[in-house]
Scaffold this motif. Structure first.
Motif, PDB file in Angstrom:
ATOM      1  N   THR A 158       4.391 -53.588 -44.406  1.00  0.00           N
ATOM      2  CA  THR A 158       3.707 -52.364 -44.003  1.00  0.00           C
ATOM      3  C   THR A 158       4.674 -51.443 -43.275  1.00  0.00           C
ATOM      4  OG1 THR A 158       2.970 -53.360 -41.930  1.00  0.00           O
ATOM      5  CG2 THR A 158       1.469 -53.497 -43.809  1.00  0.00           C
ATOM      6  N   GLN A 159       4.427 -50.145 -43.377  1.00  0.00           N
ATOM      7  CA  GLN A 159       5.271 -49.152 -42.724  1.00  0.00           C
ATOM      8  C   GLN A 159       4.401 -48.181 -41.937  1.00  0.00           C
ATOM      9  OE1 GLN A 159       8.117 -48.698 -46.583  1.00  0.00           O
ATOM     10  NE2 GLN A 159       8.496 -47.217 -44.968  1.00  0.00           N
ATOM     11  N   THR A 160       4.911 -47.799 -40.783  1.00  0.00           N
ATOM     12  CA  THR A 160       4.217 -46.844 -39.917  1.00  0.00           C
ATOM     13  C   THR A 160       5.212 -45.810 -39.425  1.00  0.00           C
ATOM     14  OG1 THR A 160       2.857 -48.687 -39.138  1.00  0.00           O
ATOM     15  CG2 THR A 160       2.725 -46.641 -37.909  1.00  0.00           C
ATOM     16  N   PRO A 161       4.927 -44.493 -39.494  1.00  0.00           N
ATOM     17  CA  PRO A 161       3.748 -43.879 -40.104  1.00  0.00           C
ATOM     18  C   PRO A 161       3.937 -43.698 -41.610  1.00  0.00           C
ATOM     19  CG  PRO A 161       5.144 -42.172 -39.197  1.00  0.00           C
ATOM     20  CD  PRO A 161       5.842 -43.485 -38.906  1.00  0.00           C
ATOM     21  N   LYS A 162       2.953 -43.146 -42.280  1.00  0.00           N
ATOM     22  CA  LYS A 162       3.054 -42.840 -43.707  1.00  0.00           C
ATOM     23  C   LYS A 162       3.675 -41.464 -43.927  1.00  0.00           C
ATOM     24  CE  LYS A 162      -0.658 -45.715 -45.553  1.00  0.00           C
ATOM     25  NZ  LYS A 162      -0.754 -46.579 -44.367  1.00  0.00           N
ATOM     26  N   PHE A 163       3.420 -40.539 -43.044  1.00  0.00           N
ATOM     27  CA  PHE A 163       3.958 -39.179 -43.132  1.00  0.00           C
ATOM     28  C   PHE A 163       4.376 -38.733 -41.739  1.00  0.00           C
ATOM     29  CE2 PHE A 163       2.394 -38.459 -47.369  1.00  0.00           C
ATOM     30  CZ  PHE A 163       1.211 -39.174 -47.445  1.00  0.00           C
ATOM     31  N   ARG A 164       5.397 -37.884 -41.695  1.00  0.00           N
ATOM     32  CA  ARG A 164       5.799 -37.325 -40.408  1.00  0.00           C
ATOM     33  C   ARG A 164       6.584 -36.050 -40.648  1.00  0.00           C
ATOM     34  NH1 ARG A 164       6.759 -39.462 -35.086  1.00  0.00           N
ATOM     35  NH2 ARG A 164       6.858 -37.591 -33.807  1.00  0.00           N
ATOM     36  N   VAL A 165       6.335 -35.061 -39.796  1.00  0.00           N
ATOM     37  CA  VAL A 165       7.112 -33.825 -39.825  1.00  0.00           C
ATOM     38  C   VAL A 165       7.793 -33.681 -38.467  1.00  0.00           C
ATOM     39  CG1 VAL A 165       7.071 -31.331 -40.093  1.00  0.00           C
ATOM     40  CG2 VAL A 165       5.518 -32.745 -41.460  1.00  0.00           C
ATOM     41  N   GLN A 222      18.003 -35.313 -43.397  1.00  0.00           N
ATOM     42  CA  GLN A 222      17.308 -36.593 -43.333  1.00  0.00           C
ATOM     43  C   GLN A 222      15.886 -36.508 -43.894  1.00  0.00           C
ATOM     44  OE1 GLN A 222      18.259 -37.221 -39.063  1.00  0.00           O
ATOM     45  NE2 GLN A 222      19.265 -39.112 -39.729  1.00  0.00           N
ATOM     46  N   THR A 223      15.527 -35.355 -44.410  1.00  0.00           N
ATOM     47  CA  THR A 223      14.266 -35.227 -45.136  1.00  0.00           C
ATOM     48  C   THR A 223      14.336 -36.119 -46.370  1.00  0.00           C
ATOM     49  OG1 THR A 223      13.805 -32.993 -44.383  1.00  0.00           O
ATOM     50  CG2 THR A 223      12.810 -33.663 -46.477  1.00  0.00           C
ATOM     51  N   SER A 224      13.401 -37.058 -46.486  1.00  0.00           N
ATOM     52  CA  SER A 224      13.487 -38.046 -47.558  1.00  0.00           C
ATOM     53  C   SER A 224      12.237 -38.925 -47.523  1.00  0.00           C
ATOM     54  CB  SER A 224      14.735 -38.907 -47.367  1.00  0.00           C
ATOM     55  OG  SER A 224      14.956 -39.748 -48.482  1.00  0.00           O
ATOM     56  N   VAL A 225      12.168 -39.826 -48.486  1.00  0.00           N
ATOM     57  CA  VAL A 225      11.165 -40.890 -48.448  1.00  0.00           C
ATOM     58  C   VAL A 225      11.893 -42.170 -48.047  1.00  0.00           C
ATOM     59  CG1 VAL A 225       9.446 -42.215 -49.709  1.00  0.00           C
ATOM     60  CG2 VAL A 225       9.760 -39.783 -50.221  1.00  0.00           C
ATOM     61  N   TYR A 226      11.381 -42.845 -47.044  1.00  0.00           N
ATOM     62  CA  TYR A 226      12.024 -44.047 -46.519  1.00  0.00           C
ATOM     63  C   TYR A 226      11.213 -45.281 -46.915  1.00  0.00           C
ATOM     64  CZ  TYR A 226      14.965 -40.934 -43.849  1.00  0.00           C
ATOM     65  OH  TYR A 226      15.873 -39.963 -43.509  1.00  0.00           O
ATOM     66  N   THR A 256       7.526 -44.065 -46.237  1.00  0.00           N
ATOM     67  CA  THR A 256       7.228 -43.043 -45.233  1.00  0.00           C
ATOM     68  C   THR A 256       7.882 -41.749 -45.697  1.00  0.00           C
ATOM     69  OG1 THR A 256       7.156 -44.572 -43.358  1.00  0.00           O
ATOM     70  CG2 THR A 256       7.625 -42.260 -42.874  1.00  0.00           C
ATOM     71  N   ARG A 257       7.069 -40.702 -45.811  1.00  0.00           N
ATOM     72  CA  ARG A 257       7.624 -39.397 -46.212  1.00  0.00           C
ATOM     73  C   ARG A 257       7.924 -38.602 -44.956  1.00  0.00           C
ATOM     74  NH1 ARG A 257       8.034 -36.570 -50.789  1.00  0.00           N
ATOM     75  NH2 ARG A 257       6.819 -38.128 -51.928  1.00  0.00           N
ATOM     76  N   LEU A 258       9.215 -38.336 -44.731  1.00  0.00           N
ATOM     77  CA  LEU A 258       9.668 -37.623 -43.533  1.00  0.00           C
ATOM     78  C   LEU A 258      10.211 -36.259 -43.928  1.00  0.00           C
ATOM     79  CD1 LEU A 258      10.387 -37.557 -40.490  1.00  0.00           C
ATOM     80  CD2 LEU A 258      12.602 -38.519 -41.123  1.00  0.00           C
ATOM     81  N   THR A 259       9.725 -35.238 -43.233  1.00  0.00           N
ATOM     82  CA  THR A 259      10.227 -33.875 -43.420  1.00  0.00           C
ATOM     83  C   THR A 259      10.803 -33.396 -42.103  1.00  0.00           C
ATOM     84  OG1 THR A 259       8.561 -33.411 -45.105  1.00  0.00           O
ATOM     85  CG2 THR A 259       9.664 -31.518 -44.102  1.00  0.00           C
ATOM     86  N   VAL A 260      12.036 -32.908 -42.141  1.00  0.00           N
ATOM     87  CA  VAL A 260      12.682 -32.361 -40.947  1.00  0.00           C
ATOM     88  C   VAL A 260      12.880 -30.871 -41.163  1.00  0.00           C
ATOM     89  CG1 VAL A 260      14.622 -32.480 -39.355  1.00  0.00           C
ATOM     90  CG2 VAL A 260      13.863 -34.550 -40.560  1.00  0.00           C
TER      91      VAL A 260
END
Lengths: 113, 112
Positions: free
Chosen positions: A5-12, A85-89, A108-112
């Protein structure tokens, strides 16, 4: 059995902010991995761990830190986020040895910004 | 430099066609090669090929490892729209810690 499991699923995030991504596995796996996936680049290894208390650099470790204080958890930290570092981890884990598949978390989809 | 290269990078076919995806590698101390299918989320495991298991088959999918040519192919026969996905090849290599390197992936699109 939750698997990986991964936390969070999305983050900006805004440039310069910090954050920690948590990966947890309940399969008693020795090895854990953090990857990032960008379009056309496949999965690139950031850091990995072969056991509790150990970590090692992968292909693209710059700008990231990791910790494996407990066998079931693998944390990925960004100290000062950058737009690059915007990417899917993805986190993954597997049993020790060379002939075992990896099990992946949902990402986790991260947007910077 | 150790690397894993997949080809083609993208492929568009019609239902019923047969496709062949390629993966070549240059690594130190090769141990195994894995194929994954990735739809909208995390990759899911398809096959693992090793020196003692160079051919695998599951339904319409099959894969072969060519140790001499340092490559592997993934065949999909009678393709269906549900086969549309990114297919990833990964190689386990190096010390017993099993470092794993992925190729760029092949994007397969199957039209009805």
């Amino acid at each position: 059995n939750a698997g990986v499991t991964q936390t969070p699923k999305f983050r900006v995030l805004k440039t310069g902010q910090s954050m920690t991504l948590l990966c947890a596995q309940d399969m008693n796996h020795e090895y854990m991995y953090w990857y990032r996936q960008d379009p056309g680049m496949g999965l690139r290894l950031i850091h990995y761990s072969v056991g509790e208390g150990t970590t090692a650099k992968g292909e693209v470790p710059d700008g990231y830190n990791v910790s494996r204080l407990k066998k079931q958890n693998f944390l990925l930290g960004l100290e000062s986020a950058a737009p690059s570092q915007t990417s899917v981890y993805f986190c993954a884990s597997r049993t020790g040895g060379s002939y075992n598949e990896q099990f992946f978390g949902p990402g986790t989809r991260l947007t910077v910004l | 430099e150790d690397k894993v290269v997949q080809s083609p990078l993208s492929l568009v076919v019609h239902e019923g066609d047969t496709v062949t995806l390629n993966c070549s590698y240059e690594v130190t101390n090769f141990r195994s090669l894995l194929w994954y299918k990735q739809e909208k989320k995390a990759p899911t495991f398809l096959f693992m090929l090793t020196s003692s298991g160079i051919e695998k088959k599951s339904g319409r999918l099959s894969s072969i490892l060519d140790k001499k040519e340092l490559s592997s192919i993934l065949n999909i026969t009678a393709t269906q729209t549900g086969d549309s996905a990114i297919y990833l090849c990964a190689v386990v290599w190096g010390t017993s810690y099993g470092k794993l390197t992925f190729g760029q992936g092949t994007i397969l699109t199957v039209h009805p």
